[in-house]
Design a protein around this motif. Structure first.
Motif, short mmCIF file in Angstrom:
data_model
loop_
_atom_site.label_atom_id
_atom_site.label_comp_id
_atom_site.label_asym_id
_atom_site.label_seq_id
_atom_site.Cartn_x
_atom_site.Cartn_y
_atom_site.Cartn_z
N ASP A 3 0.86 -1.17 0.00
CA ASP A 3 0.00 0.00 0.00
C ASP A 3 0.89 1.23 0.00
O ASP A 3 1.90 1.27 0.71
N TYR A 41 1.04 5.43 0.48
CA TYR A 41 0.36 6.59 1.05
C TYR A 41 1.17 7.84 0.76
O TYR A 41 2.40 7.80 0.72
N ILE A 73 -0.83 1.81 9.46
CA ILE A 73 0.25 2.79 9.43
C ILE A 73 0.91 2.79 10.81
O ILE A 73 0.23 2.84 11.82
N TRP A 98 -2.29 10.88 6.30
CA TRP A 98 -1.88 10.10 5.14
C TRP A 98 -3.06 9.84 4.22
O TRP A 98 -4.14 9.49 4.69
N ARG A 99 -2.86 9.99 2.93
CA ARG A 99 -3.89 9.69 1.92
C ARG A 99 -3.43 8.46 1.15
O ARG A 99 -2.36 8.45 0.54
N LYS A 100 -4.27 7.44 1.13
CA LYS A 100 -3.91 6.21 0.44
C LYS A 100 -4.12 6.37 -1.06
O LYS A 100 -5.12 6.92 -1.51
N LYS A 101 -3.15 5.90 -1.82
CA LYS A 101 -3.30 5.87 -3.28
C LYS A 101 -4.42 4.87 -3.59
O LYS A 101 -4.68 3.96 -2.84
#
Length: 62
Positions: free
Chosen positions: A3, A5, A21, A29-32
């Motif tokens: 994952d 981020y 995380i 954090w923004r997850k792709k």
């Protein structure tokens, strides 16, 4: 699988798929959208050793 981020200050975080995380890396954090199947050897070794890979992304010139 991994994952990926992105952080608010051009930070990149890579962890194994499904793991949380790390608490010491708290923040926003923004997850792709997609899970990554493969990463470079250096990132893979870092994830195996520490459980995550974190780095600052280079500033982009516009």
């Amino acid at each position: 699988m991994y994952d990926v981020y992105l952080g608010g200050k051009n930070d990149l975080l890579v962890i194994r798929h499904g793991l949380p995380i790390p608490s010491k890396l708290g923040g926003n954090w923004r997850k792709k959208k997609r899970t990554v199947r493969s990463v470079s050897e250096g990132i893979r070794e870092d994830v195996e050793k520490r459980g995550y890979h974190w780095r600052k992304l280079a500033n982009q010139v516009r």
